[in-house]
Enzyme design. Structure first.
Site, PDB file in Angstrom:
ATOM      1  CD  GLU A 146      -2.761  -1.231   2.459  1.00  0.00           C
ATOM      2  OE1 GLU A 146      -3.986  -1.365   2.398  1.00  0.00           O
ATOM      3  OE2 GLU A 146      -2.135  -1.221   3.549  1.00  0.00           O
ATOM      4  N   GLY A 168     -12.530  -3.393   2.353  1.00  0.00           N
ATOM      5  CA  GLY A 168     -13.656  -4.189   1.870  1.00  0.00           C
ATOM      6  C   GLY A 168     -14.847  -3.259   1.640  1.00  0.00           C
ATOM      7  CG  ASP A 201     -12.185  -7.501   0.200  1.00  0.00           C
ATOM      8  OD1 ASP A 201     -11.031  -7.118   0.442  1.00  0.00           O
ATOM      9  OD2 ASP A 201     -13.121  -7.399   1.020  1.00  0.00           O
TER      10      ASP A 201
HETATM   11  N1  ADE Z   1      -9.153  -4.636   4.010  1.00  0.00           N
HETATM   12  C1  ADE Z   1      -9.419  -5.047   2.750  1.00  0.00           C
HETATM   13  N2  ADE Z   1     -10.490  -5.838   2.724  1.00  0.00           N
HETATM   14  C2  ADE Z   1     -10.931  -5.947   3.999  1.00  0.00           C
HETATM   15  C3  ADE Z   1     -11.987  -6.648   4.611  1.00  0.00           C
HETATM   16  N3  ADE Z   1     -12.807  -7.402   3.898  1.00  0.00           N
HETATM   17  N4  ADE Z   1     -12.128  -6.534   5.966  1.00  0.00           N
HETATM   18  C4  ADE Z   1     -11.286  -5.771   6.677  1.00  0.00           C
HETATM   19  N5  ADE Z   1     -10.258  -5.101   6.152  1.00  0.00           N
HETATM   20  C5  ADE Z   1     -10.077  -5.174   4.819  1.00  0.00           C
END
Ligand code: ADE
Length: 241
Positions: free
Chosen positions: A12, A77, A200
């Site tokens: 990142e 996410g 995601d």
């Molecule tokens: N960072 C990227 N995806 C995530 C997720 N699903 N839950 C928590 N942190 C994240």
């Protein structure tokens, strides 16, 4: 005085390190912090590691070393159903979704003793980051959203939890550090903003998507951070003062 740019994971921060000029190490034990210039702005770059404790510890160290504002960046996410992989979220505010003192009468997410449930991002940094995100999103054909970042020491990979984060907190995205940065910044009175790209959608496919799309999403966040710094430089000059 420099602006601190923090990320949790090396992938990142890699894109920012690669474009930074005049990099030099800064003593901030136990963290590896470098000082340099990006888009003409004096920055401190550092990786905190995963989770709220790491994020809080690094934020404290950076503010103690003279950082004046903080940009937290990386992947998240997606929680808002409008979000897809590759989209961008700029924080309006940040909440700790895993704090639960309801047994003592507090609302979900409220840290006892804190005046606010969610710590607000700095309006100017938010405006710069959202303008940068909108530009990057238009170029990439993705969406940029301004919304609430929900942080917790959990990798969310469950559609029911996603629905609850959206219903209970109005979260746009879930990650594991932003609200800890926000809480420490609030203590210092230091402006902050969080820039996250969606790796995601925190559902059953989250683990696979996270592994597949983290680098793409992280690079998108890097582009937004650069656009944010460019706007800081245009408005207030090299030291961001
Ligand atoms: N960072 C990227 N995806 C995530 C997720 N699903 N839950 C928590 N942190 C994240």
């Amino acid at each position: 005085m420099p602006i601190a740019v923090i990320a949790a994971m090396p992938e990142e921060l890699a894109g920012l390190r690669s474009v930074a000029e005049r990099l030099e190490p800064v003593a901030a034990h136990p963290f590896a912090v470098v000082r340099g210039r990006i888009e003409g702005v004096d920055v401190l770059l550092a990786e905190c590691g995963i989770g709220k404790v790491n994020a809080a510890a690094l934020t404290q160290a950076l503010l103690g070393s003279g950082a004046q504002r903080v940009i937290m960046t990386g992947v998240a996410g997606g929680v808002d159903p409008r979000l897809a992989v590759g989209d961008i979220v700029v924080s309006v505010d940040a909440v700790q979704h895993d704090v639960d003192v309801r047994a003592l009468g507090y609302e979900a997410g409220r840290v006892p003793g804190e005046a606010l449930l969610a710590w607000p991002a700095d309006p100017l940094l938010h405006a710069f980051a959202l303008a940068a995100a909108t530009e990057v999103a238009a170029e990439a054909g993705v969406r940029a959203l301004s919304g609430r970042v929900a942080s917790g020491d959990q990798f969310v990979a469950d559609p029911e939890r996603v629905a609850a984060l959206f219903a209970e907190f109005g979260a746009a995205c879930a990650e594991m550090e932003g609200a800890a940065v926000a809480q420490v910044c609030a203590r210092w009175g230091a402006p902050f903003v969080i820039v996250r790209s969606v790796s995601d959608t925190a559902d059953h496919a989250a683990e696979v998507d996270f592994r597949a799309f983290t680098v793409l999403a992280a690079d998108r966040s890097v582009a937004v951070v650069r656009g944010t710094l460019r706007r800081v430089h245009a408005s207030v000059g090299a030291d961001g003062a």
